[in-house]
Design a protein around this motif. Structure first.
Motif, PDB file in Angstrom:
ATOM      1  N   GLN A 228      39.565  60.059  52.768  1.00  9.18           N
ATOM      2  CA  GLN A 228      39.007  59.462  54.055  1.00  9.18           C
ATOM      3  C   GLN A 228      39.838  59.672  55.199  1.00  9.18           C
ATOM      4  OE1 GLN A 228      36.163  57.581  53.882  1.00  9.18           O
ATOM      5  NE2 GLN A 228      35.870  57.471  56.082  1.00  9.18           N
ATOM      6  N   ALA A 229      41.145  59.696  55.328  1.00  7.96           N
ATOM      7  CA  ALA A 229      41.903  59.853  56.298  1.00  7.96           C
ATOM      8  C   ALA A 229      41.975  61.064  56.655  1.00  7.96           C
ATOM      9  CB  ALA A 229      43.159  59.100  56.179  1.00  7.96           C
ATOM     10  N   GLN A 230      42.214  62.055  55.708  1.00  4.88           N
ATOM     11  CA  GLN A 230      42.421  63.454  56.046  1.00  4.88           C
ATOM     12  C   GLN A 230      41.146  64.188  56.088  1.00  4.88           C
ATOM     13  OE1 GLN A 230      45.145  65.301  53.316  1.00  4.88           O
ATOM     14  NE2 GLN A 230      46.634  63.471  53.687  1.00  4.88           N
ATOM     15  N   VAL A 231      40.335  63.940  55.651  1.00  7.07           N
ATOM     16  CA  VAL A 231      38.894  64.796  55.610  1.00  7.07           C
ATOM     17  C   VAL A 231      37.579  64.003  56.454  1.00  7.07           C
ATOM     18  CG1 VAL A 231      37.223  66.276  54.294  1.00  7.07           C
ATOM     19  CG2 VAL A 231      39.652  65.813  53.738  1.00  7.07           C
ATOM     20  N   THR A 232      37.233  62.846  56.122  1.00 15.36           N
ATOM     21  CA  THR A 232      36.194  62.360  56.261  1.00 15.36           C
ATOM     22  C   THR A 232      36.077  61.814  57.668  1.00 15.36           C
ATOM     23  OG1 THR A 232      35.549  61.398  54.007  1.00 15.36           O
ATOM     24  CG2 THR A 232      34.373  60.475  55.758  1.00 15.36           C
ATOM     25  N   ASP A 233      37.392  61.031  58.003  1.00 18.19           N
ATOM     26  CA  ASP A 233      37.372  60.622  59.383  1.00 18.19           C
ATOM     27  C   ASP A 233      37.378  61.670  60.513  1.00 18.19           C
ATOM     28  OD1 ASP A 233      37.212  58.059  58.610  1.00 18.19           O
ATOM     29  OD2 ASP A 233      39.286  57.776  58.687  1.00 18.19           O
ATOM     30  N   PRO A 234      37.984  62.893  60.405  1.00 23.75           N
ATOM     31  CA  PRO A 234      38.009  63.815  61.396  1.00 23.75           C
ATOM     32  C   PRO A 234      36.582  64.558  61.565  1.00 23.75           C
ATOM     33  CG  PRO A 234      39.750  64.402  59.641  1.00 23.75           C
ATOM     34  CD  PRO A 234      39.392  62.899  59.403  1.00 23.75           C
ATOM     35  N   VAL A 235      36.203  64.781  60.317  1.00 23.05           N
ATOM     36  CA  VAL A 235      34.839  65.496  60.320  1.00 23.05           C
ATOM     37  C   VAL A 235      33.792  64.682  61.076  1.00 23.05           C
ATOM     38  CG1 VAL A 235      33.204  66.486  58.981  1.00 23.05           C
ATOM     39  CG2 VAL A 235      35.441  67.096  58.569  1.00 23.05           C
ATOM     40  N   ALA A 236      33.967  63.410  60.681  1.00 17.17           N
ATOM     41  CA  ALA A 236      32.889  62.527  61.140  1.00 17.17           C
ATOM     42  C   ALA A 236      33.173  62.226  62.604  1.00 17.17           C
ATOM     43  CB  ALA A 236      32.952  60.905  60.659  1.00 17.17           C
ATOM     44  N   ALA A 237      34.215  62.423  63.233  1.00 16.98           N
ATOM     45  CA  ALA A 237      34.660  62.158  64.744  1.00 16.98           C
ATOM     46  C   ALA A 237      33.983  63.536  65.538  1.00 16.98           C
ATOM     47  CB  ALA A 237      35.940  62.283  64.857  1.00 16.98           C
ATOM     48  N   ALA A 238      34.214  64.650  64.906  1.00 15.58           N
ATOM     49  CA  ALA A 238      33.626  65.890  65.246  1.00 15.58           C
ATOM     50  C   ALA A 238      32.245  66.123  65.460  1.00 15.58           C
ATOM     51  CB  ALA A 238      34.301  67.319  64.538  1.00 15.58           C
ATOM     52  N   VAL A 239      31.734  65.569  64.263  1.00 16.05           N
ATOM     53  CA  VAL A 239      30.037  65.504  64.335  1.00 16.05           C
ATOM     54  C   VAL A 239      29.530  64.505  65.418  1.00 16.05           C
ATOM     55  CG1 VAL A 239      28.137  64.658  62.779  1.00 16.05           C
ATOM     56  CG2 VAL A 239      30.093  66.245  61.860  1.00 16.05           C
ATOM     57  N   ALA A 240      30.123  63.336  65.424  1.00 19.84           N
ATOM     58  CA  ALA A 240      29.987  62.408  66.251  1.00 19.84           C
ATOM     59  C   ALA A 240      29.879  63.100  67.781  1.00 19.84           C
ATOM     60  CB  ALA A 240      30.762  61.184  66.312  1.00 19.84           C
ATOM     61  N   ALA A 241      30.830  63.983  68.379  1.00 21.83           N
ATOM     62  CA  ALA A 241      30.756  64.525  69.559  1.00 21.83           C
ATOM     63  C   ALA A 241      29.783  65.493  69.840  1.00 21.83           C
ATOM     64  CB  ALA A 241      32.151  65.346  69.672  1.00 21.83           C
ATOM     65  N   LEU A 242      29.241  66.270  68.831  1.00 21.96           N
ATOM     66  CA  LEU A 242      28.073  67.023  68.652  1.00 21.96           C
ATOM     67  C   LEU A 242      26.797  66.173  68.976  1.00 21.96           C
ATOM     68  CD1 LEU A 242      28.746  69.589  65.922  1.00 21.96           C
ATOM     69  CD2 LEU A 242      29.056  69.840  68.359  1.00 21.96           C
ATOM     70  N   GLN A 243      26.788  65.010  68.338  1.00 19.80           N
ATOM     71  CA  GLN A 243      25.645  64.207  68.384  1.00 19.80           C
ATOM     72  C   GLN A 243      25.351  63.464  69.800  1.00 19.80           C
ATOM     73  OE1 GLN A 243      26.549  61.861  64.910  1.00 19.80           O
ATOM     74  NE2 GLN A 243      24.916  62.811  63.688  1.00 19.80           N
ATOM     75  N   ALA A 244      26.528  63.356  70.419  1.00 22.27           N
ATOM     76  CA  ALA A 244      26.385  62.493  71.754  1.00 22.27           C
ATOM     77  C   ALA A 244      26.245  63.490  72.848  1.00 22.27           C
ATOM     78  CB  ALA A 244      27.954  61.885  71.835  1.00 22.27           C
ATOM     79  N   ASN A 245      26.240  64.764  72.520  1.00 26.26           N
ATOM     80  CA  ASN A 245      25.710  65.764  73.705  1.00 26.26           C
ATOM     81  C   ASN A 245      24.603  66.015  73.635  1.00 26.26           C
ATOM     82  OD1 ASN A 245      26.115  67.701  75.328  1.00 26.26           O
ATOM     83  ND2 ASN A 245      26.968  69.298  74.247  1.00 26.26           N
ATOM     84  N   VAL A 246      23.421  65.404  74.334  1.00 24.87           N
ATOM     85  CA  VAL A 246      22.104  65.468  74.452  1.00 24.87           C
ATOM     86  C   VAL A 246      22.073  66.753  75.334  1.00 24.87           C
ATOM     87  CG1 VAL A 246      19.890  64.511  75.284  1.00 24.87           C
ATOM     88  CG2 VAL A 246      21.867  63.096  74.082  1.00 24.87           C
ATOM     89  N   ILE A 247      21.347  67.855  74.985  1.00 25.84           N
ATOM     90  CA  ILE A 247      20.895  68.829  75.738  1.00 25.84           C
ATOM     91  C   ILE A 247      19.746  68.929  76.098  1.00 25.84           C
ATOM     92  CG2 ILE A 247      22.971  69.954  74.706  1.00 25.84           C
ATOM     93  CD1 ILE A 247      20.834  71.647  73.160  1.00 25.84           C
TER      94      ILE A 247
END
Length: 632
Positions: free
Chosen positions: A384-403
């Protein structure tokens, strides 16, 4: 079959799992209320009494060793969970790790009796996949391991097969993926030739890539042979890796293990794109005891397992399937649904001579990866700490960028984009044509006339709802490392062949080649002869399905199924995967120019710059605008 189990042995299994991996179980599975009552998974099927269930297919004493063969396939970088909505409570690599540990521990105590027992864990390929989650790894510096590699290192595989998606970014990205494992696992394929890729040769020399591997479980040795689909050159980007014919490669490696090394228990892990391929292969083989397949995503189940919502057992039989080999032996064949939704378990009984004497144990079958009762498991904290959390954060940043904003649902469902025109397919093809048109003068090439996007390159498998259109959506729709390219001066007869290929396998195997188009319209007849080509794009059987091709400027290429005399040649905007002959598109080495824009970038730029951030229902109506017409 029933899943038999008792709470006491279940508790012992969990204690063992916790001691081995410091894992926590959240809400554990439901224990049987009465002796012999069916318990549910995970970890159900533990038999606490000293008798086996009546439906087991062996006689007491026939098996001297029980192997819990744990397997999955097609994880495909589905790191966070199995999807949105209700699916968010299923899958995910952190919960997957916990479940694997539990099932490994249970293998030490089931079945109850004096026989030796243990577990072996394999993947049948497609271990990562282009998309928003794998993009988080691609943005990492070279000295930081891919997130998929970290997770898979922690799972504790004994061997992994090599799928087609491992080469979607070329051989060198696959080499980095394997090199990034902190706890090396052998990736096995008997029919792949890596000799032209120095980075892969180095991994072969280290034993990280091999034709097979030998694993010791307790006092027993198991040979694991790998195999990869020979369709690899035209469904991925492996060049210069060569996919040799399957049968001689597999049998030669099996015979080497059996005769030269004395290994009499042999497992084949293969990625052949569908269970039917494994079933057809077994009757041509000798001395393979069990086959684990990947690439098709079939969910084999008996009907009484807990499944992920929306999943249904693959029709035609339960778990496992069986086939008869060349010597008349019954060989169990298994596979399961991907995306880290399940860890499947096949309990095999072997006699002293290494023969399988039991394969349909009542606890065999898929075990879902769940966060809900009665079979909930907690996420592994390290994963969770080494994989899931950082990937989720990266995906969330893409999702927040409305184009952009979309006024219409955009249809990217896989079965649609691989068989009919869709408005999302039109949007993607328009983006290719527009970007190639903008870039062509900078690269000194003629302006494109038309554009083609293979349906297999559109990967979101969903209808994007009206509203916000985000950078995440562009990655979800177009995740691969494909680049916009212009193929120059294609004669009209060859253009017809290209379009015949696009409609040659609709509804069947390999139908990712169906084309979404821009710059022209065409009509095709599903009752016509399907074109057949070889991997070099040479036409073996001419197609008669394409009836009409008309460019947007009114020029006619094909009419009544025949190329019109004097029809013009065309310049085609497409992705470099197709320009190189991917999906068997018969470009046959035609010159092309890569204009240095990824197809994901082309979609983003087209929506922002050309459409001005607004996808209208007028320009992209639901169902498309009639670019493609299918007869019959």
């Amino acid at each position: 079959m029933h899943r038999i189990g008792f709470a006491l042995v279940r508790l012992v299994a969990l204690v063992i799992a916790a001691g081995a991996a410091s894992q926590a179980l959240a809400g554990g599975p439901r224990a049987a209320a009465n002796p012999g009552q069916a318990d549910r998974k995970p970890g159900t099927g533990m038999i606490a009494a000293d008798v086996r269930p009546a439906d087991e297919t062996i006689k007491d004493g026939a098996a001297t060793f029980y192997l819990h063969l744990l397997h999955h396939n097609d994880g495909e970088s589905q790191i966070i969970n199995a999807g949105s909505g209700a699916l968010a409570d299923f899958g995910g690599v952190a919960r997957f790790k916990t479940l694997v540990d539990i099932l490994k521990a249970e293998a030490l105590t089931y079945p109850v009796g004096p026989e030796e027992k243990g577990a072996l864990f394999v993947s049948a390929g497609d271990n990562f996949l282009a998309g928003p989650e794998f993009n988080a790894s691609l943005t990492l510096p070279p000295n930081q391991p891919f997130y998929d590699s970290i997770a898979m290192s922690l799972f504790g595989y004994d061997a992994c097969a090599i799928g087609n998606h491992e080469f979607d970014f070329g051989p060198n990205v696959f080499a980095r993926f394997v090199s990034d494992f902190t706890d090396p696992v052998p990736f096995v394929s008997s029919n792949l030739d890596f000799s032209a890729v120095p980075a892969l040769v180095a991994l072969e020399n280290q034993g990280r890539l091999a034709k097979s591997t030998v694993v010791t479980v307790g006092t027993q040795q198991f040979g694991i042979v790998g195999a990869t689909t020979t369709d690899l050159p035209f469904i991925s980007s492996p060049f210069p890796v060569v996919a040799n014919p399957l049968l001689p490669a597999i049998q030669n490696e099996v015979d080497r293990l059996y005769f030269d090394l004395g290994i009499n228990k042999i497992i084949l892990i293969s990625h052949l794109q569908g269970l039917n391929s494994e079933m057809a292969l077994v009757p041509q083989l000798r001395r393979v005891d069990v086959v684990v397949g990947g690439g098709g995503g079939e969910l084999l189940a008996d009907g009484d397992e807990l499944l992920v919502p929306g999943d249904a057992p693959f029709p035609g039989g339960g778990y496992p399937r069986t086939a008869i080999d060349l010597d008349g032996r019954t060989v169990p064949v298994v596979t399961t649904r991907g995306d880290y939704r399940y860890v499947a378990r096949l309990v095999l009984g072997f006699d002293a001579a290494g023969e399988v004497v039991s394969y349909d144990d009542p606890i065999s079958g898929p075990v879902r990866v769940s966060a809900v009762a009665p079979d909930a498991v907690a996420p592994d904290p390290v994963v969770q700490a080494q994989v899931t959390d950082p990937v989720a954060a990266a995906v969330a940043a893409l999702q927040a960028n409305v184009i952009a904003q979309s006024q219409v649902p955009l249809d990217g469902v896989t079965s649609k984009v691989r068989s009919v025109e869709t408005n999302l397919g039109n949007l993607v093809a328009d983006a290719l044509l527009w970007n190639a048109y903008q870039q062509a003068p900078l690269f000194g090439v003629p302006l494109p006339d038309v554009a083609l996007q293979n349906g297999g390159g559109i990967r979101n498998n969903s209808v994007l709802p009206p509203g916000n259109f985000t950078e995440f959506d562009t990655f979800a729709v177009l995740p691969f490392s494909n680049f916009v390219s212009v193929v120059l001066n294609i004669p009209p007869a060859q253009f017809k062949e290209i379009m015949e290929n696009a409609v040659s396998r609709v509804g069947g195997s390999g139908n990712g080649r169906f084309a979404q188009i821009a710059g022209f319209r065409f009509t095709w007849d599903a009752t016509g002869v399907a074109q057949q080509v070889d991997n070099a794009g040479n036409v073996l059987v001419p197609g008669t399905r394409v009836k009409e091709i008309i460019l947007n400027d009114g020029r006619v290429i094909v009419q009544n199924g025949v190329v019109v005399p004097g029809a013009p040649s065309v310049n085609i905007a497409t992705v470099d995967f197709l320009a190189r002959g991917g999906d068997q598109y018969p470009f046959r080495g035609a010159p092309f120019v890569n204009v240095a824009v990824s197809y994901q970038q082309s979609l983003r730029d087209f929506v922002v710059q050309y459409l001005g951030g607004l996808i209208t229902a007028q320009e992209y109506p639901a169902g498309g605008e009639g670019r493609i017409t299918r007869l019959n």
